[in-house]
Design an enzyme around this catalytic site. Structure first.
Site, PDB file in Angstrom:
ATOM      1  N   LYS A 210       4.303  25.694  41.083  1.00  0.00           N
ATOM      2  CA  LYS A 210       3.725  25.166  40.002  1.00  0.00           C
ATOM      3  C   LYS A 210       2.486  24.416  40.989  1.00  0.00           C
ATOM      4  CE  LYS A 210       3.183  21.227  37.259  1.00  0.00           C
ATOM      5  NZ  LYS A 210       4.021  20.336  36.643  1.00  0.00           N
ATOM      6  N   ASP A 343       7.334  20.082  28.189  1.00  0.00           N
ATOM      7  CA  ASP A 343       7.532  18.841  29.076  1.00  0.00           C
ATOM      8  C   ASP A 343       8.648  18.038  28.942  1.00  0.00           C
ATOM      9  OD1 ASP A 343       6.308  17.714  31.393  1.00  0.00           O
ATOM     10  OD2 ASP A 343       4.477  16.969  30.436  1.00  0.00           O
TER      11      ASP A 343
END
Ligand code: ARG
Length: 429
Positions: A210, A343
């Site tokens: 990421k 998220d």
């Protein structure tokens, strides 16, 4: 010597006879339900009968019936079954009640222990697979391994380890003054430093990488729309990761940063809030997935302040959330590949699937939203042979809701049955 050979021979004989008489016990389960959402064909199938052996699906039949004699019968009549949902953007080690400076008071150990509960909450909500995008100290690797060992209940995790980001960027910790010399695990500047971080993350167990391509909402002192990693840095990350056979997820809100990340070859763009027509076109051309977390804005603006979210972040969110939802609609219309990333962790774990109804409000058909959270996500993970559909050969990750989710997608907020890899974690009552 002769005696020993004879003993061995009789042992072998005996054991082979024993084997022939009692074949190894396969734990066979049969699931029956009223209907099944077939995410491959986009159709609803009536009266499905699913056979499960050794945690995998070995047969799928429609319009059938089953008896106890066929195996352990799991009777979900009155329910619609779906593949376990996949959330491509979670933070299982993050807590929704600890933001901003509150987060500084939490140790990694405490985050890990809270993560155990978060993993269970996520699974019980019907999310059987997640991509976990960013955790310091490789807590995500430990959590994944503990779940995989069957020691705690949780979704199948694919983890990134620490997120890579520039000094002072969204993936750094900018809360303290220079006296404390604090910077996050994944901070790396310049192509060779980022290459080294990719290698280090892989060394310690990351399944993917990421990066923070632009500023963000919740980080102190960053501008949401501004690109952070240069094109060269992102290109290096992608080269290193792809060479090692793993994917790259890029946090990117800003228009230029999104474009650069896609051009550099990332596999998914997270948030994608300010994506423009050129970005949509490029994503479509390159087959880049968009993972747009369009529910979280409601939590941030509604409950963020008491959770410790900084005023500057609330101000950023007011500008970001609404635009992101508009651009979500545009992305759906443009036919860009999309997955469900939420998220969760910024907001409470277990509320993941609240996002599905927002995805429908902002332009998807219910089936499209379910596909984004199943086969599309499985494709992004390169795990379509294992997860994402109720199909022969896949893990038996099966959830159920009462009623027809194609008529009412919010039924997914009340998942009444959860099976992962053939094990029932939430029985139907
Ligand atoms: N982790 C993200 C960030 O800080 C959250 C963005 C949430 N807002 C939104 N509209 N999706 O940038």
């Amino acid at each position: 010597m002769i005696f020993r050979v004879a003993l061995l021979a009789s042992f072998l004989m005996f054991s082979s006879i024993a084997f022939a008489e009692t074949p190894p016990a396969v734990d066979k389960k049969i699931v029956v339900a009223d209907a099944m959402v077939d995410v491959n064909t986009g159709k609803l199938i009536s009266n499905p009968v699913i056979t499960i052996e050794g945690g995998r699906i070995t047969a799928v039949a429609g319009g059938g019936s089953a008896t106890k004699a066929d195996g352990e019968l799991i009777d979900l009549r009155g329910m619609t079954i779906l593949p376990g949902m996949i959330d491509t953007h979670t933070h299982l080690t993050g807590s929704a009640d600890e933001h901003g400076y509150k987060r500084l008071a939490t140790s990694k150990t405490r985050s890990a222990l809270r993560g155990v509960k978060h993993a269970r909450d996520t699974l019980m909500a019907g999310v059987t697979t997640v991509r976990n995008l960013g955790a310091s100290g490789f807590i995500d690797v430990a959590l994944r391994d503990t779940i995989n060992a069957g020691e705690i209940a949780g979704p199948r995790m694919f983890v990134s380890g620490p997120s890579l980001g520039i000094t002072g960027g969204h993936c750094d910790n900018n809360l303290l003054p220079v006296d404390f010399q604090v910077s996050s695990d994944g901070v790396a500047d310049g192509p060779w430093e980022v290459a080294k971080k990719v290698r280090r993350n892989i060394k310690y167990g990351a399944d993917l990488i990421k990066i923070c391509a632009t500023g963000g909402v919740l980080s102190k002192g960053t501008k949401v729309g501004v690109q952070q990693y240069s094109f060269e840095e992102m290109q290096m990350v992608v080269r290193e990761a792809h060479r090692r056979g793993i994917t790259v997820a890029a946090h990117a809100h800003g228009t230029e940063g999104i474009y650069a990340a896609i051009q550099a070859g990332v596999d998914s763009v997270e948030h994608a809030s300010f994506i423009d027509d050129a970005g949509l076109k490029l994503a479509k051309k390159n087959g880049t997935y968009l993972s747009m977390d369009i529910y979280v804005t409601e939590f941030i603006l509604g409950e963020g302040e008491k959770a410790g979210i900084l005023e500057e972040s609330l101000a950023k969110e007011r500008k970001t959330g609404a635009l992101q939802r508009e651009n979500f609609s545009k992305a759906v219309k443009a036919g860009v590949k999309m997955v469900m990333g939420t998220d969760a962790g910024v907001y409470p774990h277990g509320d993941n699937l609240k996002q599905l109804s927002r995805m429908v409000t902002f332009g998807m058909k219910p089936m499209q939203a379910l596909q984004a959270a199943s086969i599309n996500a499985a494709n992004l993970l390169n795990k379509e042979a294992d997860v994402g559909s109720i199909q022969v050969g896949r893990y038996a990750d099966i959830i159920a809701v009462k009623g027809n989710p194609l008529e009412d997608i919010s039924l997914l907020e009340n998942v009444g049955f959860v099976m992962k890899e053939g094990i029932v974690y939430k029985p139907f009552r």
